[in-house]
Design an enzyme around this catalytic site. Structure first.
Site, PDB file in Angstrom:
ATOM      1  N   GLN A 226      23.486  -9.225  18.528  1.00  0.00           N
ATOM      2  CA  GLN A 226      24.214  -9.085  17.274  1.00  0.00           C
ATOM      3  C   GLN A 226      25.562  -9.788  17.277  1.00  0.00           C
ATOM      4  O   GLN A 226      26.109 -10.067  16.202  1.00  0.00           O
ATOM      5  CB  GLN A 226      24.395  -7.607  16.940  1.00  0.00           C
TER       6      GLN A 226
ATOM      7  N   HIS B 298      18.811  -3.720  24.403  1.00  0.00           N
ATOM      8  CA  HIS B 298      19.100  -3.482  22.991  1.00  0.00           C
ATOM      9  C   HIS B 298      18.260  -4.456  22.168  1.00  0.00           C
ATOM     10  O   HIS B 298      18.781  -5.315  21.460  1.00  0.00           O
ATOM     11  CB  HIS B 298      20.594  -3.635  22.706  1.00  0.00           C
TER      12      HIS B 298
ATOM     13  N   ASN C   9      18.519   1.342  24.194  1.00  0.00           N
ATOM     14  CA  ASN C   9      19.129   1.769  22.939  1.00  0.00           C
ATOM     15  C   ASN C   9      18.040   1.981  21.888  1.00  0.00           C
ATOM     16  O   ASN C   9      17.232   1.082  21.624  1.00  0.00           O
ATOM     17  CB  ASN C   9      20.097   0.704  22.419  1.00  0.00           C
ATOM     18  N   GLU C  10      18.014   3.177  21.305  1.00  0.00           N
ATOM     19  CA  GLU C  10      17.173   3.493  20.147  1.00  0.00           C
ATOM     20  C   GLU C  10      15.706   3.115  20.362  1.00  0.00           C
ATOM     21  O   GLU C  10      15.139   2.256  19.692  1.00  0.00           O
ATOM     22  CB  GLU C  10      17.725   2.842  18.881  1.00  0.00           C
TER      23      GLU C  10
ATOM     24  N   TYR D  44      23.535   8.455  11.881  1.00  0.00           N
ATOM     25  CA  TYR D  44      24.203   8.051  10.643  1.00  0.00           C
ATOM     26  C   TYR D  44      23.933   9.037   9.512  1.00  0.00           C
ATOM     27  O   TYR D  44      24.828   9.381   8.765  1.00  0.00           O
ATOM     28  CB  TYR D  44      23.754   6.642  10.243  1.00  0.00           C
TER      29      TYR D  44
ATOM     30  N   GLU E 299      26.723   5.865  18.864  1.00  0.00           N
ATOM     31  CA  GLU E 299      26.891   5.128  17.606  1.00  0.00           C
ATOM     32  C   GLU E 299      27.091   6.112  16.470  1.00  0.00           C
ATOM     33  O   GLU E 299      26.355   7.081  16.340  1.00  0.00           O
ATOM     34  CB  GLU E 299      25.665   4.268  17.255  1.00  0.00           C
TER      35      GLU E 299
ATOM     36  N   TRP F 188      30.373   2.578  15.868  1.00  0.00           N
ATOM     37  CA  TRP F 188      29.653   1.343  15.554  1.00  0.00           C
ATOM     38  C   TRP F 188      30.269   0.765  14.288  1.00  0.00           C
ATOM     39  O   TRP F 188      30.244   1.409  13.257  1.00  0.00           O
ATOM     40  CB  TRP F 188      28.161   1.602  15.336  1.00  0.00           C
TER      41      TRP F 188
ATOM     42  N   GLU G  25      23.209  -7.873  11.463  1.00  0.00           N
ATOM     43  CA  GLU G  25      22.601  -6.545  11.340  1.00  0.00           C
ATOM     44  C   GLU G  25      21.086  -6.645  11.195  1.00  0.00           C
ATOM     45  O   GLU G  25      20.483  -6.197  10.219  1.00  0.00           O
ATOM     46  CB  GLU G  25      23.229  -5.777  10.166  1.00  0.00           C
ATOM     47  N   TRP G  26      20.462  -7.271  12.176  1.00  0.00           N
ATOM     48  CA  TRP G  26      19.017  -7.328  12.295  1.00  0.00           C
ATOM     49  C   TRP G  26      18.364  -7.826  10.999  1.00  0.00           C
ATOM     50  O   TRP G  26      18.731  -8.878  10.512  1.00  0.00           O
ATOM     51  CB  TRP G  26      18.471  -5.969  12.759  1.00  0.00           C
TER      52      TRP G  26
END
EC number: 3.2.1.21
Length: 447
Positions: free
Chosen positions: A20, A121, A165-166, A291, A348, A395, A402-403
Site C-alpha cells: 500500500q 499483508h 494480517n486479516e 472499523y 487497526e 490506520w 486502498e486495494w
C-alpha cells in the site's frame, strides 16, 4: 493522587503495509505479487490504479520515519513484502530487498520507535500463486521458510512479530467473493486456503519461537459483529455462516484448537492428522482490526449464499460511507477478552475520507477526529469493564493505495499528493499527537 486514562506501558502506534505504501514495484529485484497482477486485471481496481508508485515509501522512508517521530508514537507496525526479499517466493534471496528493511528497522530504533513486523499483508508472490498459492498445502512450508529468512535477518533487533494480517479478508475476498487478489470463486479452494493459511500461521509461530529469543508473537484478526440486514430466517442463516468465515475460522483453531461448527464439517476433508496441534501454537497477544459491524443478507448468487447488506438508513456514517458503531467496538473487545483470554492490541482502527489540501496548506478532517474520539472513548469503556488492551495502532500513517478502491479513499494522518508525493500532516495528526501526550501525562485528581 495521579492517574492516566490508559495503563502504564500502553503502546501507541501507527500502521501501514508494504504494497500500500512502498511503490518501487519493479525496482532492485522485487518480484511481482498477486496484487500487481490484480491491478492489471480489467475491473480489478477502481480507475485501474496500481501500487507501482503508491506513496514511494521505498525512497522516502526517512521522511516517513521522521513524521512518525513527530507524532510521538511508540511503535510502527509495517509489513515486509515477501516478493521483495524472495522475488519468486522461495529459493534465491534478494539482498537489496533485505537491506531495505535493515535500514528501516535501524532508523526506527534510532528514533525511539519499536518495529512491529508483520510477515504477510496480502502480497503473495505471483510465482507461488502460479504453483497453487494458498490452495496448495505446500504454501504453509513456503511461508515457514520465508519466516525463517526474516527471523534470522531481523530477529536481533525486532522482537514484536505478526504472522498474518486479516486472514479472513484475503481468503474470503480472494477465493469466494472476488473483491481482492487472486479473484477466485471456488468453495473448495476457499476452504483449502483457510486451512493452509492456518497451518502457515502455526508453522510461522514455531519458527519464530525457535529463532528469535524473547519474541512477542501475535496475529491480526479483523473482527466485527455480523448483523442480519433484516430479521428473516434466510438472513439470520446467512449472517451465522458469514460470522464463522469472518470472525471464527482463524481465531478458534489458532487459539482454541478447533474449527467452528459449520466450518468444521465443510473443512474436514482437508484436515490431516496432527494439523490442529500444528495450528494451535501459543501466541502472546491478540491483534484486532476493527472499523464497524457487518450487515449480512442471503444472496443465492454468491458461492456461500451470503452477501454484504446495508446498515440501517439512519445509521451515522463516516467519509467513505462505513457505519459508525462505537458500542460494537467496545463489545468486540470484551468478547475477545472473554473468549480467548489473551492481551489485546488494537492493530487497526481509523476513518476514511476524501481529504484535500486547502489554499492555506492545511488539511482539515473533522470527520476523522470525531470518529477517533468516540472510538477511543469506546476503547476506554471496554478497558474499564475489564478488557485487557495493551496498545492502539491507528490506520494509517499515510494516505495510500486502498486495494480495490485504489486511491479514492484516504485513511492517513498524513495527506499524500499522489502526483507530487508531498506529505502534509492533517489536523488529525495533531489530534493524535496530543492524545498520546495527554495519555502519558499523569493527571491530578482531587481526593
Amino acid at each position: 493522587m495521579t492517574t492516566t486514562p490508559y495503563p502504564p506501558g500502553f503502546t501507541w502506534g501507527v500502521s501501514t503495509s508494504a504494497y500500500q505504501i512502498e511503490g518501487a514495484a519493479a525496482e532492485d529485484g522485487r518480484g511481482p505479487s498477486v496484487w500487481d497482477t490484480r491491478c492489471r486485471t480489467q475491473g480489478g481496481v477502481v480507475n485501474g490504479d496500481t501500487g507501482d508508485v503508491a506513496c514511494d515509501h521505498y525512497h522516502r522512508w526517512e521522511e516517513d520515519v521522521a513524521l512518525m517521530k513527530g507524532l510521538g508514537v511508540d511503535a510502527y507496525r509495517f509489513s515486509v513484502a515477501w516478493p521483495r526479499v524472495l522475488p519468486r517466493g522461495r529459493g534465491v534471496v534478494n539482498p537489496a530487498g533485505l537491506d531495505f528493511y535493515d535500514r528501516l528497522i535501524d532508523r526506527l530504533l534510532e528514533s525511539g520507535i519499536e518495529p512491529w513486523l508483520c510477515l504477510y499483508h496480502w502480497d503473495l508472490p505471483q510465482a507461488l500463486h502460479d504453483l497453487g498459492g494458498w490452495s496448495s498445502r505446500d504454501c504453509a512450508g513456503w511461508f515457514a521458510d520465508y519466516t525463517a529468512l526474516c527471523a534470522k535477518r531481523y530477529g536481533d533487533r525486532v522482537k514484536r512479530w505478526i504472522t498474518f494480517n486479516e486472514f479472513s479478508v484475503f481468503t474470503l475476498f480472494g477465493y469466494a467473493i472476488p473483491w481482492a487478489a487472486p479473484g477466485i470463486v471456488d468453495r473448495t479452494q476457499h476452504l483449502r486456503a483457510i486451512h493452509h493459511v492456518n497451518l502457515a500461521h502455526g508453522d510461522g509461530v514455531s519458527v519464530l519461537r525457535a529463532l528469535v529469543p524473547g519474541a512477542s508473537i501475535g496475529a491480526i484478526h479483523n473482527r466485527q459483529i455480523v448483523i442480519p440486514e433484516t430479521d428473516t430466517a434466510d438472513n439470520r442463516a446467512a449472517a451465522a455462516l458469514l460470522d464463522e468465515h469472518w470472525n471464527l475460522v482463524f481465531c478458534d483453531p489458532q487459539i482454541l484448537g478447533h474449527y467452528p461448527l459449520q466450518t468444521a464439517d465443510h473443512i474436514a476433508p482437508h484436515v490431516q492428522a496432527g494439523d490442529m496441534a500444528r495450528i494451535a501454537q501459543p501466541t502472546d497477544w491478540f491483534g484486532l482490526n476493527h472499523y464497524g459491524p457487518i450487515f449480512a443478507k442471503a444472496d443465492p448468487s454468491r458461492v456461500w449464499g451470503y452477501g454484504w447488506g446495508d446498515a440501517p438508513p439512519d445509521s451515522p456514517t463516516h467519509g467513505v460511507g462505513w457505519a459508525i458503531f462505537p458500542d460494537a467496538f467496545r463489545d468486540e473487545l470484551l468478547t475477545i477478552h472473554r473468549r480467548y483470554r489473551l492481551p489485546i492490541v488494537v492493530t487497526e482502527n481509523g476513518c476514511g475520507g476524501s481529504d484535500r489540501v486547502e489554499a492555506d496548506g492545511s488539511v482539515n478532517d473533522p470527520h476523522r477526529i470525531r470518529y477517533l474520539t468516540i472510538y477511543n472513548e469506546a476503547l476506554r469503556a471496554a478497558m474499564a469493564q475489564g478488557a485487557d488492551v495493551r496498545g492502539y495502532f491507528l490506520w494509517s500513517l499515510l494516505d495510500n493505495f486502498e486495494w480495490g478502491s485504489g486511491y479514492g479513499q484516504r485513511f492517513g494522518l498524513i495527506h499524500v499528493d499522489f502526483t507530487t508525493l508531498t506529505r502534509t500532516p492533517k489536523a488529525s495528526a495533531r489530534w493524535y499527537a496530543d492524545l498520546i501526550a495527554q495519555a502519558r501525562a499523569p493527571r491530578l485528581i482531587a481526593t
